[in-house]
Design an enzyme around this catalytic site. Structure first.
Site, mmCIF file in Angstrom:
data_model
loop_
_atom_site.group_PDB
_atom_site.id
_atom_site.type_symbol
_atom_site.label_atom_id
_atom_site.label_comp_id
_atom_site.label_asym_id
_atom_site.label_seq_id
_atom_site.Cartn_x
_atom_site.Cartn_y
_atom_site.Cartn_z
ATOM 1 N N HIS A 183 0.829 -1.206 0.000
ATOM 2 C CA HIS A 183 0.000 0.000 0.000
ATOM 3 C C HIS A 183 0.868 1.264 0.000
ATOM 4 C CE1 HIS A 183 -3.452 2.573 1.285
ATOM 5 N NE2 HIS A 183 -2.473 3.236 1.886
ATOM 6 N N GLU A 184 1.861 1.277 0.879
ATOM 7 C CA GLU A 184 2.749 2.449 0.954
ATOM 8 C C GLU A 184 3.524 2.645 -0.348
ATOM 9 O OE1 GLU A 184 2.617 4.639 3.165
ATOM 10 O OE2 GLU A 184 1.327 3.539 4.539
ATOM 11 N N GLU A 227 -6.259 6.687 -1.531
ATOM 12 C CA GLU A 227 -6.129 5.564 -0.605
ATOM 13 C C GLU A 227 -6.664 4.279 -1.244
ATOM 14 O OE1 GLU A 227 -4.532 5.408 2.079
ATOM 15 O OE2 GLU A 227 -4.266 7.480 2.694
ATOM 16 N N HIS A 238 1.543 4.329 -2.991
ATOM 17 C CA HIS A 238 1.511 5.789 -2.952
ATOM 18 C C HIS A 238 2.730 6.388 -3.658
ATOM 19 C CE1 HIS A 238 -2.051 6.583 -0.681
ATOM 20 N NE2 HIS A 238 -1.658 5.926 0.401
#
Length: 256
Positions: free
Chosen positions: A130-131, A189, A134
């Site tokens: 997920h990070e 997100e 980004h």
């Protein structure tokens, strides 16, 4: 627990008040503001400022050593994943009890001991996916650009000139507030969640690890109020995110 003053870090799903700290260097901030007083920051400049900031942040926090069991575990987990979209990734563990992880535009990924203590290996990969999403989606880069631009605009307006003056140490807290105030939209997100799901699927991991990581975070945040609840308001609900993963996995025949 110490109050964080920070630059360019974004939390995965449970943005708690944390022990991790960063102190801004006045010359670094001054250089960043001067760079955008007359032109837009380049991607390279953003990466450079991110890298310098991470040097400072690593120096101000307890980083697990190369032979520390947390580092050994993290290195094993990420052994196949050292670049993304041409960006080299570097990983470190902060030995603090917070449940947290973040990534910066230069490819730095930092995982907190508290997160490692509650997540399985695959769940940690889901969090880091997920990070990294980004970073790959340029959310981190764009957020930092906006933060630096706002700081530059404010400084120029107050000085009534096109020249950025020297920033005193007493002003650094205000600059940090601008930078740390940058947040991702719910759409961003969700896109980062999708990136993590695809990352897990592409590399042969169990995609449901993303769902179970959300469910663990939902349990931790249950019953929280005040500052934690306010900070979580910009993030999609963890339970909803977990169900979305489970529904997608079911549609794709990856689970019953």
């Amino acid at each position: 627990m110490k109050r964080i003053t920070g630059m360019i870090f974004w939390l995965f799903s449970l943005p708690l008040v944390t022990q991790a700290q960063i102190r801004l260097d006045s010359n670094l901030v001054k250089a960043g503001l001067e760079a955008i007083s007359s032109a837009t920051l380049s991607d390279k400049q953003v990466a450079d400022y991110s890298r310098q900031a991470m040097v400072q942040m690593d120096a101000q926090n307890p980083v697990a050593g190369p032979n520390d069991p947390y580092t050994v575990r993290l290195n094993r987990i990420v052994s196949r994943h050292h670049t993304i979209s041409g960006i080299p990734l570097n990983y470190k563990v902060y030995k603090v009890k917070d449940v947290n992880a973040f990534a910066t535009a230069d490819g730095s990924v930092r995982v907190f001991q508290g997160l490692m203590d509650i997540m399985t290996d695959t769940e940690l990969l889901a969090v880091m996916g997920h990070e990294i999403g980004h970073v790959a989606n340029h959310d981190v880069r764009d957020a930092m650009k906006r933060s630096l631009q706002r700081s530059a605009i404010r400084d120029v307006a107050s000085a009534n000139s096109g020249v950025i003056g020297k920033i005193s140490r007493s002003q650094l807290g205000d600059v940090a507030d601008y930078l740390v105030g940058a947040s991702f939209s719910r759409k961003q997100e969700t896109e980062a969640d999708d990136y993590s799901y695809s990352f897990l699927k592409r590399n042969g991991y169990n995609v449901l690890a993303l769902a179970t990581s959300f469910e663990k975070l939902a349990k931790l945040s249950g019953g929280q109020s005040g500052k934690v609840a306010s900070m979580l308001s910009s993030h999609p609900d963890s339970k909803v995110r977990a169900q979305r993963v489970r529904d997608r996995a079911r549609r794709e025949g990856l689970t019953r």
